[in-house]
Design a protein around this motif. Sequence first.
Motif, short mmCIF file in Angstrom:
data_model
loop_
_atom_site.label_atom_id
_atom_site.label_comp_id
_atom_site.label_asym_id
_atom_site.label_seq_id
_atom_site.Cartn_x
_atom_site.Cartn_y
_atom_site.Cartn_z
N THR B 179 0.85 -1.20 0.00
CA THR B 179 0.00 0.00 0.00
C THR B 179 0.89 1.25 0.00
OG1 THR B 179 -0.03 0.14 2.41
CG2 THR B 179 -1.77 -1.19 1.37
N PRO B 180 0.36 2.37 -0.50
CA PRO B 180 1.13 3.62 -0.45
C PRO B 180 1.53 3.98 0.98
CG PRO B 180 -0.80 3.88 -1.87
CD PRO B 180 -0.94 2.54 -1.20
N GLU B 181 0.71 3.60 1.96
CA GLU B 181 1.03 3.89 3.37
C GLU B 181 2.29 3.13 3.80
OE1 GLU B 181 -2.12 3.01 2.33
OE2 GLU B 181 -2.68 5.14 2.27
N THR B 182 2.37 1.83 3.40
CA THR B 182 3.56 1.05 3.75
C THR B 182 4.80 1.64 3.09
OG1 THR B 182 2.17 -0.93 3.87
CG2 THR B 182 4.53 -1.29 3.75
N LEU B 183 4.67 2.05 1.82
CA LEU B 183 5.80 2.65 1.11
C LEU B 183 6.26 3.92 1.81
CD1 LEU B 183 7.77 2.78 -1.25
CD2 LEU B 183 6.02 3.94 -2.59
N SER B 184 5.29 4.72 2.21
CA SER B 184 5.58 5.98 2.88
C SER B 184 6.32 5.71 4.21
CB SER B 184 4.26 6.72 3.10
OG SER B 184 4.45 7.80 3.95
N ARG B 185 5.89 4.66 4.93
CA ARG B 185 6.53 4.29 6.19
C ARG B 185 7.99 3.86 5.94
NH1 ARG B 185 2.23 1.56 8.03
NH2 ARG B 185 3.04 -0.46 7.41
N ILE B 186 8.18 3.04 4.88
CA ILE B 186 9.54 2.58 4.54
C ILE B 186 10.44 3.78 4.22
CG2 ILE B 186 10.91 1.34 2.80
CD1 ILE B 186 8.59 -0.67 2.60
N ARG B 187 9.91 4.69 3.41
CA ARG B 187 10.71 5.86 3.02
C ARG B 187 11.04 6.74 4.22
NH1 ARG B 187 9.53 8.42 -2.76
NH2 ARG B 187 10.73 6.82 -3.81
N GLY B 188 10.08 6.89 5.12
CA GLY B 188 10.30 7.67 6.33
C GLY B 188 11.43 7.07 7.15
N LYS B 189 11.38 5.73 7.27
CA LYS B 189 12.39 5.01 8.04
C LYS B 189 13.78 5.19 7.41
CE LYS B 189 13.19 0.36 9.90
NZ LYS B 189 14.33 -0.03 9.07
N LYS B 190 13.83 5.09 6.07
CA LYS B 190 15.10 5.26 5.35
C LYS B 190 15.69 6.65 5.61
CE LYS B 190 15.04 1.49 2.87
NZ LYS B 190 15.98 0.55 3.39
N ALA B 191 14.81 7.65 5.51
CA ALA B 191 15.27 9.04 5.69
C ALA B 191 15.83 9.23 7.10
CB ALA B 191 14.11 9.99 5.44
N GLN B 192 15.12 8.63 8.09
CA GLN B 192 15.56 8.72 9.49
C GLN B 192 16.92 8.03 9.67
OE1 GLN B 192 12.83 6.89 12.29
NE2 GLN B 192 12.70 8.84 13.39
N ASP B 193 17.06 6.82 9.08
CA ASP B 193 18.33 6.08 9.17
C ASP B 193 19.47 6.94 8.62
OD1 ASP B 193 16.91 4.04 10.19
OD2 ASP B 193 17.09 2.70 8.47
N THR B 194 19.21 7.58 7.48
CA THR B 194 20.23 8.41 6.84
C THR B 194 20.61 9.58 7.74
OG1 THR B 194 19.14 7.85 4.76
CG2 THR B 194 20.81 9.57 4.67
N ARG B 195 19.58 10.21 8.37
CA ARG B 195 19.87 11.33 9.27
C ARG B 195 20.71 10.88 10.45
NH1 ARG B 195 14.73 13.08 8.08
NH2 ARG B 195 13.83 12.17 9.95
N HIS B 196 20.36 9.71 11.03
CA HIS B 196 21.11 9.20 12.17
C HIS B 196 22.57 8.96 11.81
CE1 HIS B 196 17.50 7.72 14.73
NE2 HIS B 196 17.72 9.01 14.81
N LYS B 197 22.77 8.40 10.61
CA LYS B 197 24.13 8.12 10.17
C LYS B 197 24.93 9.41 10.00
CE LYS B 197 23.37 3.73 7.90
NZ LYS B 197 22.83 3.26 6.63
N ALA B 198 24.25 10.46 9.57
CA ALA B 198 24.91 11.74 9.28
C ALA B 198 25.28 12.46 10.57
CB ALA B 198 24.01 12.61 8.42
N GLN B 199 24.62 12.10 11.68
CA GLN B 199 24.87 12.83 12.92
C GLN B 199 26.15 12.37 13.62
OE1 GLN B 199 21.19 12.38 15.04
NE2 GLN B 199 20.23 14.10 14.00
#
Lengths: 199, 199
Positions: B179-199
């Motif tokens: 579902t688009p909701e699941t995709l949106s959740r996955i993308r949100g998680k990816k973006a968060q992971d990337t931010r954490h790595k950058a910190q």
Amino acid sequence: MPELLFQKFAEKIKLTEEEKELSRSFFTPKKLRKKQYLLQAGDVCKYIAFVEKGLLRLYTVNDKGQEHITQFAFEGWWISDLYSFLSGETSEYNIDAMEDSELLLLSKPAEEEMLEKIPKFERYFRILLQNNLIATQKRLAGTLSQSAEERYDELIQVCPASLPHRIPQHMLASFLGITPETLSRIRGKKAQDTRHKAQ
Amino acid sequence: MPELLFQKFAEKIKLTEEEKELSRSFFTPKKLRKKQYLLQAGDVCKYIAFVEKGLLRLYTVNDKGQEHITQFAFEGWWISDLYSFLSGETSEYNIDAMEDSELLLLSKPAEEEMLEKIPKFERYFRILLQNNLIATQKRLAGTLSQSAEERYDELIQVCPASLPHRIPQHMLASFLGITPETLSRIRGKKAQDTRHKAQ
């Protein structure tokens, strides 16, 4: 000896007696006992295999030890991990025999030489791949959009009549991407529908 | 004019100037506007189409009106409902343009004549089908055994870098079978992971 193979060739291309004799020389016969591997995950897939007799399956095993079957191969079918065969990279798949089986193996150098010496085989493999691609696309579309029951009905339609007796329940369920319990529920429902219709 | 097509041919087979000229004559150019159909469910698929420019998708619509996308085709890719094209039966699929697109169409009679007059194309299509089959098998295995997140990662790896900007979210979700909701959740998680790595 490999009569089924030449029968299958004749359905798609016309070979002279000389070409038949030559093409025979590219294949290596191999017998597998039930449960014996043709390919194990981590190895490179060195052959495409034609099934003269028996039944094989192609499957992955995930981190949790669950098997996912992506293909069965009956008499007259071909089986391989094409990606590994063509790229030379190690395979994520296993191929093993579900019954005592007799195969004809074609290695990559042998296939290349066969295509070079008898270019008619370009046509044979083109048609073979075409049919295989259609079947795989159909399965993929089914996995995305059909219910487990619809997928079960479709499988029963396209496979040999002997299928239900030759493939254990848990392997059928694995191929359909459902649990054995769901498959059992579908079969129970089918049997009940049939009884109702008969009454 | 159809330079991309001949570039793609040259990656797999060597054509003489004469053969190039002849093969050109089998194709019909066609322009599609965004949202225009190349094929509608219920019609027979009369062409295999090479994408010179633009982006198309192949999809079904189920009883509930839900779209299931099974293939995208970017510049340099081929698209068709092969089953309908080869069997002459009506198609369950739709093909439409997601952007203004320029195609080169090959009809069945034209393909047959081309294969007859320039047998080298047996090899071209054999290799094309082989690569397509490998990609489809990979997707099927993924659908059966991978999580939505793993499938998303794999898609991002194999597709052109421009993909996220060219394919709307709900179509990406449809292609992944989520579902688009699941995709949106996955993308949100990816973006968060990337931010954490950058910190």
